[in-house]
Design an enzyme around this catalytic site. Structure first.
Site, PDB file in Angstrom:
ATOM      1  N   SER A 210     -47.120 -22.692  36.156  1.00 23.60           N
ATOM      2  CA  SER A 210     -47.419 -21.379  36.719  1.00 23.60           C
ATOM      3  C   SER A 210     -46.340 -20.888  37.707  1.00 23.60           C
ATOM      4  CB  SER A 210     -48.775 -21.536  37.424  1.00 23.60           C
ATOM      5  OG  SER A 210     -48.988 -20.614  38.408  1.00 23.60           O
ATOM      6  N   GLY A 212     -45.937 -18.211  41.042  1.00 21.26           N
ATOM      7  CA  GLY A 212     -46.670 -17.379  42.001  1.00 21.26           C
ATOM      8  C   GLY A 212     -45.885 -16.121  42.334  1.00 21.26           C
ATOM      9  N   GLU A 259     -50.681 -28.621  29.373  1.00 27.61           N
ATOM     10  CA  GLU A 259     -51.847 -27.792  29.019  1.00 27.61           C
ATOM     11  C   GLU A 259     -53.050 -28.607  28.522  1.00 27.61           C
ATOM     12  OE1 GLU A 259     -51.043 -24.160  26.903  1.00 27.61           O
ATOM     13  OE2 GLU A 259     -48.952 -24.144  27.533  1.00 27.61           O
ATOM     14  N   GLY A 263     -53.309 -35.258  28.413  1.00 33.25           N
ATOM     15  CA  GLY A 263     -54.172 -35.973  29.332  1.00 33.25           C
ATOM     16  C   GLY A 263     -54.625 -35.051  30.449  1.00 33.25           C
ATOM     17  N   TYR A 459     -42.826  -8.360  33.237  1.00 34.55           N
ATOM     18  CA  TYR A 459     -44.289  -8.470  33.174  1.00 34.55           C
ATOM     19  C   TYR A 459     -44.845  -7.110  32.759  1.00 34.55           C
ATOM     20  CZ  TYR A 459     -49.033  -9.704  34.690  1.00 34.55           C
ATOM     21  OH  TYR A 459     -50.369  -9.982  34.746  1.00 34.55           O
TER      22      TYR A 459
HETATM   23  C1  LIG Z   1     -56.107 -11.974  36.735  1.00 32.68           C
HETATM   24  C2  LIG Z   1     -55.182 -13.093  36.438  1.00 32.68           C
HETATM   25  C3  LIG Z   1     -53.981 -13.182  37.104  1.00 32.68           C
HETATM   26  C4  LIG Z   1     -53.085 -14.212  36.813  1.00 32.68           C
HETATM   27  N1  LIG Z   1     -51.924 -14.292  37.506  1.00 32.68           N
HETATM   28  C5  LIG Z   1     -51.062 -15.306  37.262  1.00 32.68           C
HETATM   29  C6  LIG Z   1     -49.841 -15.421  37.993  1.00 32.68           C
HETATM   30  O1  LIG Z   1     -49.544 -14.631  38.889  1.00 32.68           O
HETATM   31  N2  LIG Z   1     -49.021 -16.459  37.689  1.00 32.68           N
HETATM   32  C7  LIG Z   1     -49.341 -17.371  36.729  1.00 32.68           C
HETATM   33  O2  LIG Z   1     -48.571 -18.296  36.507  1.00 32.68           O
HETATM   34  N3  LIG Z   1     -50.484 -17.285  36.023  1.00 32.68           N
HETATM   35  C8  LIG Z   1     -51.345 -16.293  36.265  1.00 32.68           C
HETATM   36  N4  LIG Z   1     -52.525 -16.201  35.568  1.00 32.68           N
HETATM   37  C9  LIG Z   1     -52.848 -17.228  34.554  1.00 32.68           C
HETATM   38  C10 LIG Z   1     -53.643 -18.436  35.124  1.00 32.68           C
HETATM   39  O3  LIG Z   1     -54.274 -18.092  36.321  1.00 32.68           O
HETATM   40  C11 LIG Z   1     -52.703 -19.601  35.333  1.00 32.68           C
HETATM   41  O4  LIG Z   1     -52.318 -20.111  34.070  1.00 32.68           O
HETATM   42  C12 LIG Z   1     -53.280 -20.746  36.185  1.00 32.68           C
HETATM   43  O5  LIG Z   1     -52.264 -21.671  36.408  1.00 32.68           O
HETATM   44  C13 LIG Z   1     -54.460 -21.416  35.532  1.00 32.68           C
HETATM   45  O6  LIG Z   1     -55.107 -22.217  36.495  1.00 32.68           O
HETATM   46  P1  LIG Z   1     -56.615 -22.661  36.294  1.00 32.68           P
HETATM   47  O7  LIG Z   1     -56.948 -23.654  37.343  1.00 32.68           O
HETATM   48  O8  LIG Z   1     -57.497 -21.491  36.186  1.00 32.68           O
HETATM   49  O9  LIG Z   1     -56.502 -23.415  34.888  1.00 32.68           O
HETATM   50  P2  LIG Z   1     -57.413 -23.247  33.612  1.00 32.68           P
HETATM   51  O10 LIG Z   1     -57.419 -21.843  33.156  1.00 32.68           O
HETATM   52  O11 LIG Z   1     -58.723 -23.904  33.841  1.00 32.68           O
HETATM   53  O12 LIG Z   1     -56.583 -24.122  32.560  1.00 32.68           O
HETATM   54  C14 LIG Z   1     -55.342 -23.698  32.070  1.00 32.68           C
HETATM   55  C15 LIG Z   1     -54.818 -24.739  31.067  1.00 32.68           C
HETATM   56  O13 LIG Z   1     -54.512 -25.948  31.724  1.00 32.68           O
HETATM   57  C16 LIG Z   1     -55.371 -27.012  31.295  1.00 32.68           C
HETATM   58  N5  LIG Z   1     -55.761 -27.701  32.532  1.00 32.68           N
HETATM   59  C17 LIG Z   1     -56.386 -27.202  33.616  1.00 32.68           C
HETATM   60  N6  LIG Z   1     -56.479 -28.137  34.573  1.00 32.68           N
HETATM   61  C18 LIG Z   1     -55.894 -29.254  34.073  1.00 32.68           C
HETATM   62  C19 LIG Z   1     -55.672 -30.565  34.577  1.00 32.68           C
HETATM   63  N7  LIG Z   1     -56.049 -30.931  35.818  1.00 32.68           N
HETATM   64  N8  LIG Z   1     -55.052 -31.475  33.774  1.00 32.68           N
HETATM   65  C20 LIG Z   1     -54.644 -31.138  32.532  1.00 32.68           C
HETATM   66  N9  LIG Z   1     -54.829 -29.911  32.003  1.00 32.68           N
HETATM   67  C21 LIG Z   1     -55.445 -28.991  32.772  1.00 32.68           C
HETATM   68  C22 LIG Z   1     -56.509 -26.342  30.567  1.00 32.68           C
HETATM   69  O14 LIG Z   1     -57.048 -27.167  29.567  1.00 32.68           O
HETATM   70  C23 LIG Z   1     -55.826 -25.113  30.002  1.00 32.68           C
HETATM   71  O15 LIG Z   1     -55.133 -25.436  28.829  1.00 32.68           O
HETATM   72  C24 LIG Z   1     -53.429 -15.180  35.831  1.00 32.68           C
HETATM   73  C25 LIG Z   1     -54.663 -15.091  35.189  1.00 32.68           C
HETATM   74  C26 LIG Z   1     -55.536 -14.072  35.481  1.00 32.68           C
HETATM   75  C27 LIG Z   1     -56.858 -14.001  34.792  1.00 32.68           C
END
Ligand SMILES: Cc1cc2nc3c(=O)[nH]c(=O)nc-3n(C[C@H](O)[C@H](O)[C@H](O)COP(=O)(O)OP(=O)(O)OC[C@H]3O[C@@H](n4cnc5c(N)ncnc54)[C@H](O)[C@@H]3O)c2cc1C
Length: 538
Positions: A210, A212, A259, A263, A459
């Site tokens: 990700s 920020g 992803e 694991g 974006y």
């Molecule tokens: C409104 C909105 C704004 C967003 N803004 C951004 C942004 O500014 N920058 C950005 O990078 N992304 C953004 N995203 C996308 C998302 O928030 C990111 O991908 C974030 O990193 C996902 O975190 P999460 O904890 O919600 O993971 P999840 O959505 O729960 O999981 C994401 C993926 O990672 C896997 N996963 C989750 N946790 C683990 C773990 N501990 N071990 C192994 N696999 C795991 C899941 O199986 C899935 O494949 C945004 C999404 C939304 C809806």
């Protein structure tokens, strides 16, 4: 998080009148034509299919009360938070719901869950905050007997700060605000603020590479991670948390961005910084997107970028101004001044500096000189402060637009500076053409928000009147934009990850042999193929 949208109930955002007229005039949408989410009782989902033996093993692993199959638990883990996810769940379709939700409280419990699921051939879908916008958390069974969502939110106790080395060991299930609150108590920050910050987790950030909003200054999460602890069906794989290493190809790099297909990341050691004592956010104007991009390139290559750097294109600027307009005398005077300077169809930029006051002031002066030389006009701190206040509010507005039958979707890429404008035009053009041919005029907006010496991210946000078959409309737009990205020399994703939605473009990203290499790692770490089937690999 409410099951059909973003945030919690009671946090509605009203659509300003200017935005309503824009929907009417540019999208030919009727803002009064509402399509709210169905009532919770009308959501349909299949009966849970978890075999009795698997249930028994999982209950033994985490405790019976942490193995849940109530409707609300399964619906809350059925989809992520992309536009197509929300379209389906709002219509009452939770057909993808997991058979159960499992909530481990330690890495050892995660290991026990994986052992049970491998033996019982149950798919495991790691779930952090569930904010994936690429279908990453949607359960796919792929021949398995059942699927469980592995909710990591109870892995949230450890925040060990090493003040001397400026690192911190963080549990994967910590949500953004809690992680920052606890780091802040020790005087440090990770500086990782995705727009989803409020509802996403440390493990989710690491698993998706990700970025920020302040990643130009603080670094993307993959630059901030020194080490990870990961539980796989084949055992634990850890990487040493060291500042640098020459020990062959990096296994850390293999796990970061995996992803959930290899694991479960249970813990990450990350680089932190002293929490900033001073912030200065400000606005700039450029005569055009091209002019702004050129100025941003020079600023970045001169190592003079701010921590947050965002440049909106003409359409995004127009919409931002319409939404923020107060009609005041000061605002009118400001607009007249920009018109006189040739910026009447200009582009707005936000720059944010963080740190010690004297250092911020020194950096700011140097950056300002470069931006001025590139044609920029300073708009002072007010636009910067307004952006900072509303930096997390976009997703709430999306719910309101969905309610009014407006398609609102985002996608992102990155490319070289030399190719940036061409890719911008190609993606925006593909979206306008595809949706225009379907009879739905489209508003396509874009900003640059992550800078590198060799290039930047783009974006896109696009809006159109929602068709009756909203999924077909979305699919056409998504395919056209993704094809344009790949053909135009961009990456299929700069920070949203691959998940389910970008899988078919993974070959273009890493090549056939690259796919086979990742698949070989998966076969070694996850021989039964239980880890997040249907994601990342085509
Ligand atoms: C409104 C909105 C704004 C967003 N803004 C951004 C942004 O500014 N920058 C950005 O990078 N992304 C953004 N995203 C996308 C998302 O928030 C990111 O991908 C974030 O990193 C996902 O975190 P999460 O904890 O919600 O993971 P999840 O959505 O729960 O999981 C994401 C993926 O990672 C896997 N996963 C989750 N946790 C683990 C773990 N501990 N071990 C192994 N696999 C795991 C899941 O199986 C899935 O494949 C945004 C999404 C939304 C809806």
């Amino acid at each position: 998080m409410r099951w059909w949208g973003w945030g919690e109930d009671g946090h509605a955002v009203a659509l300003p009148p200017a935005a309503q007229s824009l929907l009417r005039e540019e999208l030919e949408a009727d803002p009064e034509a509402r399509r709210p989410a169905v009532a919770f009782d009308e959501v349909s989902l299949p009966d849970p299919q978890l075999p009795a033996a698997a249930r028994e093993r999982l209950a033994a692993a985490v405790g019976a009360e942490q193995l849940r199959d109530a409707r609300e638990d399964r619906i809350a883990h059925a989809v992520g938070r992309s536009y197509p996810d929300l379209v389906r769940i709002r219509s009452g379709d939770a057909s993808s719901a997991p058979d159960a939700v499992v909530l481990p409280a330690s890495a050892e419990q995660v290991a026990a869950v994986l052992a049970a699921c491998a033996e019982q051939r149950v798919a495991v879908i790691p779930f952090g905050g569930g904010t994936s916008v690429v279908g990453g958390v949607e359960p796919v069974r792929d021949g398995m007997s059942a699927a469980v969502s592995l909710d990591l939110s109870r892995l949230n106790s450890r925040v060990d700060v090493d003040r001397t080395s400026l690192t911190a060991r963080l549990d994967a299930g910590l949500f953004g605000p809690e992680a920052e609150r606890r780091l802040g108590a020790e005087g440090v920050t990770l500086g990782h603020f995705p727009q989803s910050f409020e509802y996403s987790t440390v493990g989710g950030w690491v698993a998706t590479r990700s970025a920020g909003q302040a990643s130009t200054g603080y670094g993307r999460i993959d630059e901030l991670v020194e080490g990870v602890r990961c539980m796989t069906p084949a055992g634990e794989i850890g990487t040493r948390a060291v500042p640098a290493s020459a020990a062959g190809p990096s296994t850390r790099e293999l796990l970061v961005g995996s992803e959930g297909v290899l694991g479960v990341i249970c813990e990450a050691t990350v680089r932190v910084r002293p929490a900033p004592r001073f912030r200065r956010y400000e606005g700039w104007s450029f005569a055009s997107f091209a002019e702004g991009c050129a100025a941003f390139r020079v600023m970045e290559q001169e190592e003079a970028s701010a921590d947050v750097n965002r440049l909106s294109d003409e359409d995004e600027t127009r919409l931002t101004m319409a939404m923020a307009s107060s009609g005041s005398r000061g605002e009118k005077l400001g607009r007249r001044y920009l018109r006189m300077r040739g910026h009447e169809r200009g582009c707005i930029a936000i720059l944010g500096f963080e740190g010690e006051e004297d250092d911020v002031e020194r950096r700011r002066r140097r950056t300002a000189a470069l931006l001025r030389a590139g044609g920029g006009i300073s708009l002072g701190p007010r636009p910067g402060a307004a952006w900072l206040r509303s930096r997390y509010s976009g997703p709430y507005l999306r719910d309101e637009l969905l309610d009014r039958r407006v398609m609102v979707e985002t996608l992102e890429t990155a490319t070289s500076w030399a190719n940036l404008e061409s890719l911008h035009g190609a993606v925006a053009g593909a979206l306008r053409k595809t949706l225009g041919e379907r009879g739905t005029p489209t508003l396509v907006m874009c900003h640059v928000s992550h800078l590198y010496p060799s290039g930047a991210s783009l974006y896109f946000t696009f809006l159109a009147r929602q068709e009756d078959d909203a999924m077909a409309q979305w699919h056409a737009a998504k395919t056209a934009a993704s094809e344009a990205i790949v053909a135009g020399g961009g990456t299929i994703t700069h920070h949203h990850a691959i998940g389910r939605d970008h899988r078919e473009w993974m070959r273009a990203e890493v090549g056939e042999l690259g796919i086979e290499l990742i698949r070989a790692a998966k076969e070694r770490l996850d021989p039964a193929g239980i880890m997040n089937p249907g994601k990342l690999l085509p």
